[in-house]
Design an enzyme around this catalytic site. Structure first.
Site, PDB file in Angstrom:
ATOM      1  N   ASP A  53     -28.147 -42.465 -14.687  1.00  0.00           N
ATOM      2  CA  ASP A  53     -27.909 -42.182 -15.679  1.00  0.00           C
ATOM      3  C   ASP A  53     -28.119 -41.354 -16.167  1.00  0.00           C
ATOM      4  OD1 ASP A  53     -27.769 -42.805 -18.316  1.00  0.00           O
ATOM      5  OD2 ASP A  53     -28.981 -44.616 -18.546  1.00  0.00           O
ATOM      6  N   ASP A 368       7.593  10.421  -1.537  1.00  0.00           N
ATOM      7  CA  ASP A 368       6.681  10.351  -2.979  1.00  0.00           C
ATOM      8  C   ASP A 368       7.149  10.148  -3.904  1.00  0.00           C
ATOM      9  OD1 ASP A 368       4.262   9.071  -4.312  1.00  0.00           O
ATOM     10  OD2 ASP A 368       3.968   7.702  -2.489  1.00  0.00           O
ATOM     11  N   ARG A 445      -0.861   6.572 -18.186  1.00  0.00           N
ATOM     12  CA  ARG A 445      -0.555   7.696 -17.279  1.00  0.00           C
ATOM     13  C   ARG A 445       0.674   8.532 -18.352  1.00  0.00           C
ATOM     14  NH1 ARG A 445       2.489   8.291 -11.419  1.00  0.00           N
ATOM     15  NH2 ARG A 445       1.065  10.149 -11.253  1.00  0.00           N
ATOM     16  N   ASP A 480       4.887   0.815  -5.944  1.00  0.00           N
ATOM     17  CA  ASP A 480       4.286   1.384  -6.725  1.00  0.00           C
ATOM     18  C   ASP A 480       4.274   1.184  -8.263  1.00  0.00           C
ATOM     19  OD1 ASP A 480       1.312   3.065  -7.878  1.00  0.00           O
ATOM     20  OD2 ASP A 480       2.478   5.096  -6.788  1.00  0.00           O
ATOM     21  N   CYS A 528       1.899  -1.243  -3.700  1.00  0.00           N
ATOM     22  CA  CYS A 528       0.560   0.178  -3.868  1.00  0.00           C
ATOM     23  C   CYS A 528       0.889   0.342  -5.790  1.00  0.00           C
ATOM     24  CB  CYS A 528       1.195   1.663  -4.002  1.00  0.00           C
ATOM     25  SG  CYS A 528       0.231   3.183  -4.510  1.00  0.00           S
ATOM     26  N   ASP A 550      -6.750   5.157  -3.886  1.00  0.00           N
ATOM     27  CA  ASP A 550      -6.345   6.890  -4.173  1.00  0.00           C
ATOM     28  C   ASP A 550      -7.559   7.712  -3.798  1.00  0.00           C
ATOM     29  OD1 ASP A 550      -3.366   6.128  -5.177  1.00  0.00           O
ATOM     30  OD2 ASP A 550      -3.948   6.697  -7.204  1.00  0.00           O
TER      31      ASP A 550
HETATM   32  C1  DGJ Z   1      -0.238   6.157  -7.232  1.00  0.00           C
HETATM   33  C2  DGJ Z   1      -0.169   6.694  -5.164  1.00  0.00           C
HETATM   34  O1  DGJ Z   1      -1.293   5.244  -5.339  1.00  0.00           O
HETATM   35  C3  DGJ Z   1       0.093   7.839  -5.325  1.00  0.00           C
HETATM   36  O2  DGJ Z   1      -0.240   7.047  -3.818  1.00  0.00           O
HETATM   37  C4  DGJ Z   1       1.385   8.136  -5.654  1.00  0.00           C
HETATM   38  O3  DGJ Z   1       2.366   7.832  -5.260  1.00  0.00           O
HETATM   39  C5  DGJ Z   1       1.093   8.007  -6.995  1.00  0.00           C
HETATM   40  N1  DGJ Z   1       0.690   7.485  -7.778  1.00  0.00           N
HETATM   41  C6  DGJ Z   1       2.699   8.980  -7.699  1.00  0.00           C
HETATM   42  O4  DGJ Z   1       2.453   9.253  -8.359  1.00  0.00           O
END
Ligand code: DGJ
Length: 755
Positions: A53, A368, A445, A480, A528, A550
């Site tokens: 209890d 890239d 960004r 990405d 990514c 990164d």
């Molecule tokens: C972030 C990624 O992690 C990088 O390696 C590269 O691709 C940049 N963006 C490009 O804008």
């Protein structure tokens, strides 16, 4: 059979090679969680559950008079519900049509099948029919007829159990799910530590180990992605657990969106762990007959320490999460132009880098960010997935051909979820960007996000990416995503369904990835998110490797890759050698060190190789040859962490499954005068066999001290013929380090008997 059910169909015992997991439907049809730990026989472990209890812990109505000792508030359970007497953190919270927030699921039946269930639209562990079993346990709330199917996938040989939940509104009134966790585990008696992985952009997955104590500890993400900040992987372990000893439980959520992992030590000292989709941005209406499926959790247990636990996850991810051609295929050594050129390139410049890369032994050239739209910096162009032929000096197909004619594979970058305000796509479809009407959106960004919860947006991206991938000779795509998701709103959802947005976004992402994987099976996808912002087992179902961070600084990478290795295999971790001074930290490390550290990942380069000295080029040629030589050992051997990432000399090891050879890597992390020697205990070798130790990858800069050279000359001779048992227990004393961040790679091979 790995799952046994008692003749009454109420006691379910799941055995894997080294663990047992058990649950039982009790006299009240509450599904008790009775055991998860070292493998035992089929004993009914409910004898460990005590009844007393407990003041202020109420009793179900039907038992209140008869038995005040029975309370949902203290019983260990498989599926805890909010609002009906369990005051701990719970896994299911619903809002009923009458406004009440109560659910009470009781056991109704089960099914046991061969093979592993799958989850349409969601990532899930896969296995052949003879490798796995599926146990489905059914529950229902007698008052509302809300139903739950608890799905357990059992991969006995891999020590892996999975769990997901399907929730169906079996009643006649609508309900809404406010929280629908994937898993609930209760430990009744264990005193535990919890290991989590926290971080930030450029410094992901730092290990944190805390004793579990009274109160609730919650980690998670409300950023739209699994995030850099917390990883959806956690470990519980005995306080004394080490790499090689102790009981440990690991939980990996196969989900790339907002997640929550809650740990509570409650009044009796029991520990509850609940994990799944984060409830803050989640509210899912279920009309009568509708079903919601949670993401899957993959769990494993080890009674031989953290190293063994990690290796269970490594194998499971390599063999049962990654799919398609590239799951097993040898991955190419790549060169990515990002840190070599950033946005500042022409087609000719790229080709000149590719030519040099080819000469050095690189196999894949990756173009890239910056090849499309108006994209000379990160303020514009996202969404315009049309090659910028003026900048490239040719079409993408022609550029791809120039690269493939060199004998290289060609790959390229996309950020499919991103959209710049300054883009043709935004000008044509401003409503496709995620933003709340009447409120300025949060920028990050300087970009916005495409509303991936919308089918028309998903279709557009599938069509546009398909067009690019069909036109140019692309063998690799880096996917990405460079911001967190704010302003959770979709113009395509009515107000009362806005709580579906965050999860629908992830479902949309998975649909696009699935479709592209199906259409382009030869393309290797690398995930990514500004580095490792979406590094989770869910993404690995679609992208067998993910850019780890990164941050390419070899010394910071020791920490990042160390943390990542607890839940994820080396074959999943994108790792590159970059230029010095490092672009993120300014640190200068030897090229040999950068190569050694990147070889604990998928291995590649990210620098302008045309600017290297002849000696640097020779060293890279040697590195690539070394990586190729040890490819199988590194990518599919057993991975051992030999030290922590804070050790003065950080060391790790790849051992062949049969113990015939091992590659030991070590990096001097902290330089001290008159430094003590570093000794590491080598694992995974055959105790009775004898081994030869050879130093591979030579240091290009000779040490100025004579004693050091002498030491090196005799080191291999002194360490020849040591037994696996000696190396395991007496350890291997590493060659000395004479300068900051120096690295060693030592290859141990079994000597033929009698030598
Ligand atoms: C972030 C990624 O992690 C990088 O390696 C590269 O691709 C940049 N963006 C490009 O804008």
């Amino acid at each position: 059979m790995s799952v046994s059910v008692d003749p009454n169909g109420r006691l379910f015992t799941i055995h894997t090679k080294c663990s047992t997991y058990q649950m039982k439907a009790d006299s009240q049809n509450v599904l008790l969680h009775t055991y998860y730990g070292p493998r035992i026989d089929g004993t009914d472990m409910s004898y460990t559950v005590t009844y007393a209890d407990r003041g202020f812990s109420g009793n179900p109505y039907e038992l209140g008079v008869k038995d005040k000792r029975y309370s949902l508030d203290v019983l260990p359970q498989e599926m805890s519900c909010f609002g009906t007497g369990d005051y701990r953190v719970t896994g299911l919270r619903v809002r009923n049509a009458d406004g009440s927030r109560a659910a009470d699921l009781r056991y109704t039946g089960y099914t046991l099948e061969k093979g592993k269930y799958s989850l349409p639209g969601l990532p899930a562990v896969h296995a052949a029919d003879d490798e796995a079993e599926t146990l489905t346990v059914r529950m229902e709330d007698p008052a509302t007829h809300l139903q739950a199917e608890l799905l357990y996938g059992v991969l006995e040989d891999q020590d892996i159990i999975t769990r997901a939940v399907r929730i169906t509104n079996g009643g006649e009134a609508p309900v809404a799910l406010e929280k629908a966790a994937s898993l609930n585990v209760d430990w009744q008696f264990d005193s535990l530590h919890q290991i989590t992985f926290q971080g930030r952009h450029c410094m992901e997955r730092n290990l944190v180990r805390n004793p579990v104590d009274h109160g609730v500890r919650s980690i998670g993400s409300v950023r739209g992605t699994s995030s850099h900040h917390y990883n959806p992987f956690t470990i519980f372990c005995q306080p004394s657990a080490t790499e090689t000893a102790g009981e440990c439980w690991g939980f990996s959520l196969l989900y790339s969106g907002e997640f929550q992992m809650e740990t509570e030590m409650e009044q009796m000292g029991q520990t509850r762990f609940v994990c799944g989709i984060h409830p803050d941005n989640f509210d899912w209406p279920l009309a009568p007959g509708e079903t919601f499926t949670t993401p899957e959790v993959m769990m494993s247990f080890s009674d031989a320490g953290l190293g063994k636990l990690s290796r269970n996850f490594h194998t499971a991810i390599r063999e049962h999460i990654c799919r398609g051609e590239w799951a097993k295929k040898r991955r190419p050594v790549l060169l990515n132009n990002w840190e070599a050129t950033y946005f500042d390139f022409t087609g000719d410049k790229l080709v000149s880098i590719a030519e040099e890369a080819k000469r050095l032994g690189v196999e894949l050239f990756v173009l890239d960010d910056g090849w499309f739209g108006k994209r000379d910096d990160d303020n514009s162009g996202l969404g315009d997935w049309f090659p910028n032929e003026k900048k490239l000096g040719c079409t993408l197909r022609e550029l791809g051909r120039r690269i493939t004619d060199l004998g290289l594979l060609f790959g390229t970058w996309f950020e499919p979820e991103g959209i710049s305000e300054d883009s043709d796509l935004y000008r044509a479809h401003p409503d496709w960007a995620v933003q709340i009407p009447g409120r300025a959106p949060n920028l990050s960004r300087n970009q916005l996000i495409l509303d991936f919860s919308r089918a028309d947006v998903q279709d557009y991206i599938i069509q546009r990416m398909s067009a690019v991938l069909s036109d140019a000779p692309v063998s690799y795509v880096k996917w990405d995503f460079n911001r967190s998701v704010c302003d959770k709103f979709s113009g395509a959802l009515p107000a009362h369904r806005m709580g579906e947005f965050a999860h629908r976004y992830v479902l949309g992402l998975y649909r696009v990835l699935e479709t592209l994987n199906e259409r382009f099976p030869h393309v290797l996808f690398e995930g990514c998110s500004g580095g490792g912002g979406r590094f989770d087992a869910g993404m690995l179902y679609y992208t067998p490797q993910i850019w780890c961070s990164d941050n390419t600084d070899a010394v910071n990478r020791l920490t990042i890759q160390y943390g990542t290795s607890f839940g994820y295999p080396v074959s999943s971790m994108g790792a590159h050698v970059s230029a010095v001074p490092n672009h993120q930290t300014g640190r200068v490390t030897p090229l040999q060190t950068r190569g050694t550290v990147a070889m604990a990942g998928t291995f590649g380069y990210e620098l302008d190789v045309t600017k290297l000295t002849d000696a640097g080029k020779a060293e890279i040629r040697e590195q690539i040859a070394c990586f190729q030589r040890f490819y199988d050992l590194i990518q599919s051997g057993d991975y051992y962490r030999l030290t922590s990432c804070d050790a003065p000399c950080v060391a790790w090891e790849f051992a062949a499954e049969d113990g015939g050879e091992a590659l030991v890597s070590a990096v001097g992390n902290r330089m001290e005068g008159n430094a003590p020697p570093s000794n590491v205990k080598i694992q995974g070798l055959q105790p009775d066999a004898r081994y030869e130790a050879k130093i591979c990858l030579t240091e290009q800069t000779p040490a100025p001290m004579a004693w050091f050279q002498k030491e090196l000359e005799t080191w291999e001779k002194r360490n020849r013929g040591l037994s696996g048992a000696a190396l395991r227990n007496g350890g291997l004393t590493l060659p000395p380090i004479w300068r900051e961040y120096q690295a060693w790679q030592i290859h141990l091979t079994r000597l033929p008997e009698g030598r």
